[in-house]
Structures are given as structure tokens and as C-alpha cells.
Design an enzyme around this catalytic site. Structure first.
Site, PDB file in Angstrom:
ATOM      1  N   LYS A 105     -21.754 -13.198  31.846  1.00  0.00           N
ATOM      2  CA  LYS A 105     -20.309 -13.347  31.621  1.00  0.00           C
ATOM      3  C   LYS A 105     -19.604 -11.997  31.822  1.00  0.00           C
ATOM      4  O   LYS A 105     -20.060 -10.978  31.302  1.00  0.00           O
ATOM      5  CB  LYS A 105     -20.091 -13.834  30.179  1.00  0.00           C
ATOM      6  N   LYS A 129     -24.130 -10.768  17.839  1.00  0.00           N
ATOM      7  CA  LYS A 129     -24.221  -9.395  17.315  1.00  0.00           C
ATOM      8  C   LYS A 129     -25.471  -9.265  16.435  1.00  0.00           C
ATOM      9  O   LYS A 129     -26.247  -8.322  16.586  1.00  0.00           O
ATOM     10  CB  LYS A 129     -22.956  -9.108  16.491  1.00  0.00           C
ATOM     11  N   LYS A 167     -15.752  -6.803  28.926  1.00  0.00           N
ATOM     12  CA  LYS A 167     -15.648  -5.353  28.752  1.00  0.00           C
ATOM     13  C   LYS A 167     -16.868  -4.815  28.027  1.00  0.00           C
ATOM     14  O   LYS A 167     -17.391  -3.767  28.344  1.00  0.00           O
ATOM     15  CB  LYS A 167     -14.384  -5.023  27.935  1.00  0.00           C
TER      16      LYS A 167
HETATM   17  P1  TYM Z   1     -10.195 -12.094  24.919  1.00  0.00           P
HETATM   18  O1  TYM Z   1      -9.249 -10.962  24.720  1.00  0.00           O
HETATM   19  O2  TYM Z   1     -11.660 -11.813  24.867  1.00  0.00           O
HETATM   20  O3  TYM Z   1      -9.927 -12.790  26.293  1.00  0.00           O
HETATM   21  C1  TYM Z   1      -8.635 -13.220  26.693  1.00  0.00           C
HETATM   22  C2  TYM Z   1      -8.745 -14.510  27.485  1.00  0.00           C
HETATM   23  O4  TYM Z   1      -9.542 -14.295  28.653  1.00  0.00           O
HETATM   24  C3  TYM Z   1     -10.588 -15.262  28.709  1.00  0.00           C
HETATM   25  N1  TYM Z   1     -11.802 -14.609  29.274  1.00  0.00           N
HETATM   26  C4  TYM Z   1     -12.565 -15.166  30.218  1.00  0.00           C
HETATM   27  N2  TYM Z   1     -12.457 -16.332  30.865  1.00  0.00           N
HETATM   28  C5  TYM Z   1     -13.406 -16.618  31.785  1.00  0.00           C
HETATM   29  N3  TYM Z   1     -14.423 -15.791  32.058  1.00  0.00           N
HETATM   30  C6  TYM Z   1     -14.570 -14.599  31.430  1.00  0.00           C
HETATM   31  N4  TYM Z   1     -15.591 -13.794  31.762  1.00  0.00           N
HETATM   32  C7  TYM Z   1     -13.614 -14.234  30.460  1.00  0.00           C
HETATM   33  N5  TYM Z   1     -13.442 -13.159  29.638  1.00  0.00           N
HETATM   34  C8  TYM Z   1     -12.325 -13.420  28.911  1.00  0.00           C
HETATM   35  C9  TYM Z   1     -10.813 -15.658  27.259  1.00  0.00           C
HETATM   36  O5  TYM Z   1     -11.373 -16.938  27.155  1.00  0.00           O
HETATM   37  C10 TYM Z   1      -9.434 -15.634  26.691  1.00  0.00           C
HETATM   38  O6  TYM Z   1      -8.767 -16.855  26.932  1.00  0.00           O
HETATM   39  N6  TYM Z   1     -10.140 -14.355  20.503  1.00  0.00           N
HETATM   40  C11 TYM Z   1      -9.400 -14.213  21.736  1.00  0.00           C
HETATM   41  C12 TYM Z   1      -7.972 -13.739  21.537  1.00  0.00           C
HETATM   42  C13 TYM Z   1      -7.173 -14.586  20.623  1.00  0.00           C
HETATM   43  C14 TYM Z   1      -6.648 -15.891  20.899  1.00  0.00           C
HETATM   44  C15 TYM Z   1      -5.928 -16.276  19.714  1.00  0.00           C
HETATM   45  C16 TYM Z   1      -6.689 -16.739  22.002  1.00  0.00           C
HETATM   46  C17 TYM Z   1      -6.806 -14.264  19.352  1.00  0.00           C
HETATM   47  N7  TYM Z   1      -6.063 -15.270  18.827  1.00  0.00           N
HETATM   48  C18 TYM Z   1      -5.295 -17.522  19.622  1.00  0.00           C
HETATM   49  C19 TYM Z   1      -6.029 -17.983  21.911  1.00  0.00           C
HETATM   50  C20 TYM Z   1      -5.358 -18.358  20.737  1.00  0.00           C
HETATM   51  C21 TYM Z   1     -10.128 -13.193  22.584  1.00  0.00           C
HETATM   52  O7  TYM Z   1     -10.828 -12.331  22.092  1.00  0.00           O
HETATM   53  O8  TYM Z   1      -9.821 -13.270  23.907  1.00  0.00           O
END
Ligand code: TYM
Length: 312
Positions: free
Chosen positions: A191, A112, A194
Site C-alpha cells: 500500500k 503497530k 507515507k
Molecule cells: P489519510 O490521511 O491516511 O488518507 C487520506 C485519504 O487518502 C486515502 N488513501 C489511499 N487511498 C488509496 N490508496 C492508498 N494507498 C491510500 N493512502 C491514503 C485514505 O483512504 C483517505 O481517504 N483517518 C483518515 C483521516 C480522517 C477521516 C475522518 C476521513 C480523519 N477523520 C473522517 C474521513 C472521515 C486518514 O488517516 O486518512
């Protein structure tokens, strides 16, 4: 005794193919082998979301998505982060243990700032809220996509810092990154995310999925459109793709159409199942889940408060 698994995702919009292969599918495949917790990270999503109506409907949608892909709410504790205030409480405790330079190294924050944008303090502290999510549940494994690996490392670090300061309290958690998937690429080859507006929606209509696939950026330097192939390999084996891509060498439109059909074959039955789940079903699932999650979180926070000296 089953080992404990914990994972989460932000309710920040329609799920995409990257979420499915990076997180949903691996989670569904192993959830039954563990005492599994699935958390909707609604407070994390406040780092980017400002619209209450959208947030509310995103929360409902994401639970429906998980049930539609085959996650069983009787087997998995599905809950919402904001229903368990111990998460924000523990995040604060961790924030007091780590330094500003340490948090400044987090990818999401650094990206960012590198773009010249102003990061809010929530984004800066994000890894400590995630550490709290994981560590409140004494999670043994944390299945995530490659992009979240660093966040689990931060959780390990927070656990170690706390243990060093106050005595053994947390088990350092381990990420579980699905091999071979890595970071799923989006329609522009970056990657899939969204925030990059390069997603292929998981539960879109066939038209929406087709439009996204047709927009995949291709260049004419080789026979194989790499951006199409890198998504396609998630749906078929390499040997199947070899034949298909040889047969249609140079014909990008045909290859994209084949990919659309492969996505549709996977998604159509899940879309059907999803249409039968009501908003009230979701409310019941989240209520039951938060009761179970809070029972565990309260037990752990009592021990933590005792360790740090605030319970007298
Ligand atoms: P988030 O909401 O961005 O994504 C959810 C899950 O999807 C995976 N992911 C991907 N994997 C492969 N390629 C991609 N292009 C891709 N985009 C998303 C992410 O790795 C994730 O596993 N910070 C986390 C949410 C969270 C969390 C936690 C996860 C909050 N607390 C505790 C595990 C444990 C997040 O923003 O994921």
C-alpha cells in the site's frame, strides 16, 4: 436539499498519488453534488507527529493541494479539526461507550502492535475521534480509500451504540470507496503510504516524481512489471496500456519513462495553479470554513449533551 458528504485527511506530509486517486480525485468529482465538508485531521496526526513547525506547514500545504486539484472553497466547507473542539468532546463520549477489545481490533493499532511497537493511547482511540468527525455532521456519505473502510464501520458501530443507549440521535454513515482504485500500491508493491516511504509525490518536481518512479521495484519473471502497471492503470485505460506494454515488453525503463510522462501531464497544470495560492489565502479559507463547521457541530453537540444528561 442536498445530501451531506464528509471526508478528511491527515496533514502528515506531502500528498501522494495514492491519496489523489483514493481520496482527492473522487472527492473533487462529486463534491458539488453534495453539501460537502472537508476536514484537515490535525489532531489525528498528533498520533505520529511531534514537530510543530512541520505540522503548521503541512496544514497549509494540504489546503493548497486541494485547491490546486480543483476543489472550490466557495462550494466546499474546508476546515481544521482543532478549530472545532466538539470533535474531541464527542470522541470522549464514544470512548465511554465502546470496549477495549472492540478498539483492539482496529487495523492501525493491530499493525503497530504486531510490529512489536508501542502504540500511544491516541492511536488506540483514533477510530472514536474519526467517528465523532463523521457523526457530528450527520454525514450521509463518507468518501475514503479502501484502507479507511474499517474506520467508517467503527463510526457506524459508535452511532448504533449511542442510539441504543440514549435513543435515536445519529444516522449510521456509509463509506463510499471508489471502485477500481482500491488500495493504490507504492513503489515496493505494498500500500502506498507515507509511513512505508514508498510514495510517488503528487506535487513533487518532475525530478522527484522521476526518481520515485525509477525506484519502483520490478522483477524479471514476466514481460509486464506489475508494480509499474498497477500505478499506470490509474492514468490510462487498460486497452491503451495493452498496446504500450506489448510494444515495450521487457523494457522496464521505457515503461517507467512513459509512466513519468503520464504523471507529468496530469500534475503540471495543477502544480502551476498551486504556486499562485498564498498562505494567507489558506488562513482565510480555514477561518470561513471553521465558522460554518462549528455552527453545525454546536447544534449537534447541544442535542448530544441533552441526551446524555450533562446539560441540566
Ligand atoms: P489519510 O490521511 O491516511 O488518507 C487520506 C485519504 O487518502 C486515502 N488513501 C489511499 N487511498 C488509496 N490508496 C492508498 N494507498 C491510500 N493512502 C491514503 C485514505 O483512504 C483517505 O481517504 N483517518 C483518515 C483521516 C480522517 C477521516 C475522518 C476521513 C480523519 N477523520 C473522517 C474521513 C472521515 C486518514 O488517516 O486518512
Amino acid at each position: 436539499m442536498k445530501k451531506r458528504l464528509f471526508t478528511g485527511l491527515q496533514p502528515s506530509g506531502a500528498l501522494h498519488i495514492g491519496n489523489y486517486f483514493g481520496a482527492l480525485k473522487p472527492f473533487k468529482d462529486i463534491a458539488g453534488d453534495y453539501d460537502s465538508f472537508l476536514m484537515i485531521a490535525d489532531y489525528h496526526s498528533l498520533t505520529t507527529m511531534r514537530d510543530a513547525t512541520t505540522l503548521r506547514s503541512n496544514i497549509i500545504d494540504v489546503v493548497k493541494d486541494y485547491i490546486a486539484i480543483g476543489v472550490e472553497p466557495d462550494e466546499v466547507t474546508i476546515f481544521k479539526q482543532s478549530d472545532v473542539p466538539e470533535h474531541t468532546e464527542l470522541a470522549w463520549i464514544f470512548e465511554c461507550l465502546v470496549t477495549v477489545p472492540f478498539l483492539s481490533q482496529a487495523h492501525a493499532y493491530k499493525d503497530k502492535v504486531a510490529k512489536g511497537l508501542e502504540a500511544n493511547a491516541g492511536l488506540f482511540n483514533y477510530p472514536m475521534l474519526m467517528a465523532a468527525d463523521i457523526l457530528l455532521y450527520d454525514a450521509d456519505v463518507v468518501p475514503v480509500g479502501e484502507d479507511q473502510r474499517q474506520h467508517v464501520e467503527y463510526a457506524r458501530e459508535a452511532a448504533t451504540k449511542f442510539n441504543n443507549a440514549y435513543g435515536e440521535t445519529f444516522v449510521p454513515p456509509q463509506e463510499m470507496v471508489l471502485k477500481g482504485v482500491g488500495i493504490v500500491a507504492g513503489t515496493d508493491g505494498q500500500k502506498m503510504s507515507k509511513s512505508y516511504k514508498n510514495t510517488i509525490p503528487l506535487f513533487g518536481t518532475k525530478d522527484e516524481i522521476s526518481r520515485a518512479v525509477m525506484s519502483v521495484v520490478t522483477d524479471s519473471s514476466g514481460d509486464r512489471p506489475e508494480n509499474v502497471y498497477s500505478i499506470h492503470r490509474l492514468f490510462r485505460t487498460e486497452s491503451e496500456l495493452e498496446g504500450l506494454y506489448a510494444e515495450h515488453a521487457g523494457k522496464y525503463k521505457d515503461l517507467k519513462e512513459a509512466l513519468i510522462e503520464d504523471i507529468e501531464t496530469l500534475v503540471a497544470p495543477m502544480r502551476e495553479k498551486r504556486s499562485e495560492i498564498t498562505d494567507d489565502d489558506v488562513r482565510t479559507i480555514l477561518k470561513n470554513g471553521s465558522e460554518k463547521a462549528q455552527a453545525q457541530a454546536q447544534k449537534k453537540i447541544t442535542e448530544i449533551r441533552d441526551r446524555i444528561g450533562v446539560s441540566i
